[in-house]
Design an enzyme around this catalytic site. Structure first.
Site, PDB file in Angstrom:
ATOM      1  N   GLY A   1       5.357 -76.503 -16.126  1.00  0.00           N
ATOM      2  CA  GLY A   1       5.960 -77.406 -17.092  1.00  0.00           C
ATOM      3  C   GLY A   1       7.213 -78.046 -16.548  1.00  0.00           C
ATOM      4  O   GLY A   1       7.778 -77.577 -15.558  1.00  0.00           O
ATOM      5  N   PRO A   2       7.666 -79.115 -17.202  1.00  0.00           N
ATOM      6  CA  PRO A   2       8.870 -79.810 -16.730  1.00  0.00           C
ATOM      7  C   PRO A   2      10.102 -78.917 -16.812  1.00  0.00           C
ATOM      8  O   PRO A   2      10.085 -77.904 -17.521  1.00  0.00           O
ATOM      9  CB  PRO A   2       9.001 -80.998 -17.686  1.00  0.00           C
ATOM     10  CG  PRO A   2       7.902 -80.914 -18.665  1.00  0.00           C
ATOM     11  CD  PRO A   2       7.083 -79.714 -18.392  1.00  0.00           C
TER      12      PRO A   2
ATOM     13  N   HIS B   1       0.188 -98.378 -29.489  1.00  0.00           N
ATOM     14  CA  HIS B   1      -0.659 -98.407 -28.299  1.00  0.00           C
ATOM     15  C   HIS B   1      -1.668 -97.254 -28.327  1.00  0.00           C
ATOM     16  O   HIS B   1      -2.865 -97.454 -28.165  1.00  0.00           O
ATOM     17  CB  HIS B   1       0.254 -98.321 -27.059  1.00  0.00           C
ATOM     18  CG  HIS B   1      -0.459 -98.270 -25.750  1.00  0.00           C
ATOM     19  ND1 HIS B   1      -0.443 -99.330 -24.868  1.00  0.00           N
ATOM     20  CD2 HIS B   1      -1.188 -97.301 -25.156  1.00  0.00           C
ATOM     21  CE1 HIS B   1      -1.146 -99.010 -23.798  1.00  0.00           C
ATOM     22  NE2 HIS B   1      -1.598 -97.774 -23.942  1.00  0.00           N
ATOM     23  N   GLU B   2      -1.156 -96.058 -28.586  1.00  0.00           N
ATOM     24  CA  GLU B   2      -2.039 -94.888 -28.565  1.00  0.00           C
ATOM     25  C   GLU B   2      -3.048 -94.938 -29.706  1.00  0.00           C
ATOM     26  O   GLU B   2      -4.214 -94.591 -29.523  1.00  0.00           O
ATOM     27  CB  GLU B   2      -1.227 -93.590 -28.625  1.00  0.00           C
ATOM     28  CG  GLU B   2      -0.323 -93.338 -27.420  1.00  0.00           C
ATOM     29  CD  GLU B   2      -1.046 -93.399 -26.083  1.00  0.00           C
ATOM     30  OE1 GLU B   2      -2.257 -93.095 -26.028  1.00  0.00           O
ATOM     31  OE2 GLU B   2      -0.406 -93.772 -25.073  1.00  0.00           O
TER      32      GLU B   2
ATOM     33  N   ASP C   1      -3.915 -98.141 -17.722  1.00  0.00           N
ATOM     34  CA  ASP C   1      -5.152 -98.418 -18.450  1.00  0.00           C
ATOM     35  C   ASP C   1      -5.901 -99.558 -17.775  1.00  0.00           C
ATOM     36  O   ASP C   1      -7.109 -99.498 -17.586  1.00  0.00           O
ATOM     37  CB  ASP C   1      -4.839 -98.868 -19.886  1.00  0.00           C
ATOM     38  CG  ASP C   1      -4.135 -97.786 -20.675  1.00  0.00           C
ATOM     39  OD1 ASP C   1      -4.243 -96.616 -20.292  1.00  0.00           O
ATOM     40  OD2 ASP C   1      -3.477 -98.134 -21.669  1.00  0.00           O
TER      41      ASP C   1
ATOM     42  N   THR D   1      11.942 -69.938 -17.545  1.00  0.00           N
ATOM     43  CA  THR D   1      12.734 -68.767 -17.192  1.00  0.00           C
ATOM     44  C   THR D   1      12.940 -67.883 -18.418  1.00  0.00           C
ATOM     45  O   THR D   1      12.820 -66.663 -18.362  1.00  0.00           O
ATOM     46  CB  THR D   1      14.103 -69.202 -16.650  1.00  0.00           C
ATOM     47  OG1 THR D   1      13.895 -70.213 -15.673  1.00  0.00           O
ATOM     48  CG2 THR D   1      14.843 -68.043 -16.037  1.00  0.00           C
TER      49      THR D   1
ATOM     50  N   THR E   1      12.124 -76.468 -20.043  1.00  0.00           N
ATOM     51  CA  THR E   1      11.282 -76.223 -21.204  1.00  0.00           C
ATOM     52  C   THR E   1      11.240 -74.747 -21.573  1.00  0.00           C
ATOM     53  O   THR E   1      10.553 -74.371 -22.513  1.00  0.00           O
ATOM     54  CB  THR E   1       9.854 -76.721 -20.954  1.00  0.00           C
ATOM     55  OG1 THR E   1       9.460 -76.322 -19.642  1.00  0.00           O
ATOM     56  CG2 THR E   1       9.788 -78.221 -21.053  1.00  0.00           C
ATOM     57  N   GLY E   2      11.958 -73.916 -20.815  1.00  0.00           N
ATOM     58  CA  GLY E   2      12.049 -72.515 -21.208  1.00  0.00           C
ATOM     59  C   GLY E   2      11.183 -71.569 -20.395  1.00  0.00           C
ATOM     60  O   GLY E   2      10.844 -70.493 -20.863  1.00  0.00           O
TER      61      GLY E   2
HETATM   62  P1  ADP Z   1      13.167 -73.742 -17.145  1.00  0.00           P
HETATM   63  O1  ADP Z   1      13.106 -72.408 -16.504  1.00  0.00           O
HETATM   64  O2  ADP Z   1      11.860 -74.162 -17.753  1.00  0.00           O
HETATM   65  O3  ADP Z   1      13.758 -74.828 -16.312  1.00  0.00           O
HETATM   66  P2  ADP Z   1      15.109 -72.437 -18.793  1.00  0.00           P
HETATM   67  O4  ADP Z   1      14.328 -71.282 -19.293  1.00  0.00           O
HETATM   68  O5  ADP Z   1      16.002 -72.177 -17.627  1.00  0.00           O
HETATM   69  O6  ADP Z   1      14.138 -73.631 -18.425  1.00  0.00           O
HETATM   70  O7  ADP Z   1      15.933 -73.076 -19.988  1.00  0.00           O
HETATM   71  C1  ADP Z   1      17.316 -73.233 -19.939  1.00  0.00           C
HETATM   72  C2  ADP Z   1      17.945 -72.950 -21.287  1.00  0.00           C
HETATM   73  O8  ADP Z   1      17.502 -73.896 -22.248  1.00  0.00           O
HETATM   74  C3  ADP Z   1      17.548 -71.613 -21.858  1.00  0.00           C
HETATM   75  O9  ADP Z   1      18.392 -70.615 -21.407  1.00  0.00           O
HETATM   76  C4  ADP Z   1      17.670 -71.845 -23.348  1.00  0.00           C
HETATM   77  O10 ADP Z   1      19.008 -71.729 -23.776  1.00  0.00           O
HETATM   78  C5  ADP Z   1      17.269 -73.283 -23.499  1.00  0.00           C
HETATM   79  N1  ADP Z   1      15.840 -73.402 -23.810  1.00  0.00           N
HETATM   80  C6  ADP Z   1      14.899 -73.979 -23.027  1.00  0.00           C
HETATM   81  N2  ADP Z   1      13.702 -73.936 -23.605  1.00  0.00           N
HETATM   82  C7  ADP Z   1      13.850 -73.289 -24.776  1.00  0.00           C
HETATM   83  C8  ADP Z   1      12.961 -72.925 -25.821  1.00  0.00           C
HETATM   84  N3  ADP Z   1      11.641 -73.226 -25.763  1.00  0.00           N
HETATM   85  N4  ADP Z   1      13.467 -72.263 -26.890  1.00  0.00           N
HETATM   86  C9  ADP Z   1      14.780 -71.975 -26.954  1.00  0.00           C
HETATM   87  N5  ADP Z   1      15.658 -72.291 -26.000  1.00  0.00           N
HETATM   88  C10 ADP Z   1      15.229 -72.947 -24.917  1.00  0.00           C
HETATM   89 ZN    ZN Z   2      -2.760 -96.623 -22.751  1.00  0.00          ZN
END
Ligand code: ADP
Ligand code: ZN
Length: 619
Positions: free
Chosen positions: A209-210, A433-434, A510, A216, A213-214
């Site tokens: 994932g980008p 568009h979508e 497209d 770690t 996004t959480g």
């Molecule tokens: P990644 O590893 O995907 O780059 P991280 O886990 O390091 O992202 O996210 C960094 C911080 O952003 C986390 O410590 C948290 O505070 C917040 N965070 C990111 N995603 C979430 C989520 N889905 N829910 C709650 N907090 C999030």
């Molecule tokens: Zn399109």
């Protein structure tokens, strides 16, 4: 990113370091001579390698002693200095010349003093000075560990019961990922349950994932839920300039982890080591990365047989660049998607982070969730913090909605540089568009059922997307079916034309796909009445890496082909416009709904699309 906790010893060291810095740069200049007096585990390499490093231009400075040559590699940047390595000198009269030629700084190592005072000094001062160097190196780098520790894994261990205990409750908006990882928690909690009946516990799970996004956070939560130790390391930390260091770090990391089984190893930025091996081939490859990768594969193949339960979670946002060997069964054979949250997910994440600050009653998190389309979890955490900072700066006790409004602007400004965040107007265009794709696609059952429409930006390529899943495997498509697919592809652009009267750049992909399909109809499938059942494929040039060359046909035929392709695409365009004009009300109502919820799917979507009225086209 892993939270780095500063231990008290280190902050003490920092203090001493600061004092030392005041003593002056002069002292620091000598410092560099001294690591060989005390540095405990310094890598020792053969002399030939040392010479090789010089010739490759990797060496920054060299200190030549009687029975030891110490040298420092060039750092990646001023913040990350190179490793210090030693070798045993041989009788080499050419050395000074070699060094001079490569522009390496060199000097003789200081003579060791004897006598009690000297001994005392050599015991007390060097560690202090060492701290000084360390301090100097890590001053701007936010504590990047200096390059002076070689081979020992820098993995940080978070043992259960520490302050940083993360649970699934701390992660929101990624419910599917959480569900899939729930099973991993069970494996870690009661491995016997699975091994007793002969089941193999998975070794590797790839979180895709980008950034932000959480991933770690999820990995930590898995450890927290299972109550097992958490080792974390970043792929980029493995990859050092010096061959052999990365692989010994991997070995060391797994050794540490196996002692604490069951446990989790988290590797952030796996792509830094796991890039497909062929990619660097032309430039001789990257030995270091390859060795590290091989070691990782060896370790992953090795564990599990000795009754230990170590599960490796790794994060990447570029799974397509990974070496195939990493994805084989028994390695990272499970993938969990951790995508940017939709509106309800953002609301949940906001709730988690807003609980840490004092909100004014006027603050409606739902409004904020609506206005933060495209934000990842880390952006939302950052947003709450920015808002709290603004409130504090204004001397307020609580965070107001206007603080959030201003914080959104700040975060968006930062994000716009890095990734895409749509403004209101762009969001509207993407929504129509979508929905345009979806409505035209709804009449074209041969390419599947429209399962989902979303305007949450995914990855780097698409602003929004319409997911049409095939209901059955198809090997043969009729001419009409391909024409319908082309019309579906043009549905997005057609909707923009009808509603906004203008067109944007968003449809380029497209159009490309539509043109390719039309091209195939004419030149490969023989579906054009004008050109007949002949194949006119383009020649591939095997020397230019399969680049397409001109067709092997007469200019007149070539012109006819182009004309045919154009007419197929234009007909499809007319058809798409007709369908959308005929269903304009539905187009508007669904688009407005989509703007509100960002995602429409399931039975609700099926119900809406069942209302699409077909048109009779006699183009
Ligand atoms: P990644 O590893 O995907 O780059 P991280 O886990 O390091 O992202 O996210 C960094 C911080 O952003 C986390 O410590 C948290 O505070 C917040 N965070 C990111 N995603 C979430 C989520 N889905 N829910 C709650 N907090 C999030
Ligand atoms: Zn399109």
């Amino acid at each position: 990113m892993a939270v780095k906790k500063e231990d008290p010893k280190r902050s003490q060291a920092r203090l001493i370091g600061n004092v030392l810095l005041l003593i002056g740069a002069g002292l620091l200049a000598i410092n560099i001579f001294l690591p060989n007096l005390f540095a405990p585990p310094m890598a020792r390499v053969p002399y030939s390698l040392f010479v090789h490093e010089i010739e490759e231009g990797h060496v920054a400075r060299v200190y030549i002693g009687q029975d030891q040559i110490t040298y420092q590699l060039r750092g990646v940047s001023p913040e990350i200095p190179g490793d210090v390595i030693s070798t045993t000198p041989i009788f080499d009269l050419n050395l000074p010349e070699r060094l001079e030629k490569s522009g390496v700084e060199f000097a003789a190592a200081p003579v060791q003093k004897t006598g009690w005072f000297g001994t005392l000094l050599s015991w007390v001062i060097p560690p202090l000075i060492f701290v000084g160097i360390f301090q100097l190196f890590s001053r701007n780098g936010g504590g990047a560990p200096g390059g002076l520790q070689i081979g020992k894994s820098k993995a940080k261990v978070y043992v259960e019961g520490e302050a940083t205990k993360t649970l699934f409750g701390d992660v929101a908006g990624v419910d599917e990922a959480k569900q899939e990882l729930q099973e991993i928690v069970q494996f870690l909690k009661t491995p016997e349950k699975y091994t007793k009946i002969g089941a193999k516990i998975p070794k590797g799970v790839l979180l895709v994932g980008p950034p932000g996004t959480g991933k770690t956070l999820l990995a930590k939560a898995v450890a927290g839920e299972a109550g097992v130790p958490f080792f974390s390391i970043s792929g980029s930390e493995f990859v050092e300039l010096f061959v052999g260091v990365g692989s010994s770090r991997v070995r060391d990391l797994f050794e540490q982890a196996k002692k604490q089984s069951p446990c989790i190893i988290f590797i952030d930025e796996l792509d830094a080591i796991g890039k497909a091996r062929s990619s660097g081939g032309m430039y001789g490859g990257n030995d270091e990365r390859e060795q590290t990768l091989n070691q990782l594969l060896t370790e992953m193949d090795g564990f599990g047989v000795d009754g230990t339960t170590v599960i490796v979670l790794a994060a990447t946002n570029r799974p397509e660049t990974l070496d195939q060997a990493l994805l084989r069964p028994g390695r990272f054979d499970r993938q969990v998607l951790v995508d940017r949250p939709d509106k309800s997910g953002r609301l949940e994440i906001l709730k988690i982070h807003a609980a840490k600050v004092t909100l004014d009653k006027s603050v409606d998190l739902e409004t904020i969730a609506t206005r933060t389309s495209g934000f990842a979890g880390a952006d939302l955490a950052n947003l709450v913090n920015e808002a709290a900072l603004l409130a504090a700066r204004a001397g307020r006790e609580t965070v107001l909605l206007e603080d959030f409004a201003e914080a959104v602007e700040r975060v968006v400004a930062g994000l716009e540089k890095k990734s895409r965040v749509l403004n209101e107007n762009e969001k509207r265009i993407v929504a129509y568009h979508e929905v345009g794709h979806a409505l035209v696609g709804a009449l074209n059952s041969s390419s599947g059922k429209v399962e989902k429409i979303s305007i949450v930006p995914r990855g780097m390529a698409a602003l929004g997307y319409t997911l049409q899943l095939p209901t059955e495997d198809r090997f043969l498509l009729s001419k009409e079916e391909i024409e319908a697919q082309i019309a579906t592809l043009l549905g997005g652009r057609s909707a923009e034309e009808i509603i906004f009267g203008s067109i944007t750049t968003g449809a380029s992909n497209d159009l490309q796909r539509a043109t390719e399909l039309a091209d195939k109809m004419v030149t490969s499938y023989g579906m054009s009445a004008v050109l007949g059942p002949l194949a006119y494929q383009k020649q591939q040039n095997q020397f230019l890496g399969g680049m397409e060359m001109a067709r092997n046909v007469s200019p007149a035929t070539s012109e006819a082909i182009d004309k045919e392709i154009k007419s197929i695409v234009e007909n499809a365009h007319t058809k798409a416009l007709a369908i959308l004009n005929n269903n304009r009300e539905l187009l508007e109502s669904i688009s407005e709904k989509l703007l509100e919820t960002e995602v429409i799917e399931g039975d609700y979507l099926t119900g809406l699309l069942a209302q699409v009225k077909p048109v009779e086209v006699n183009a």
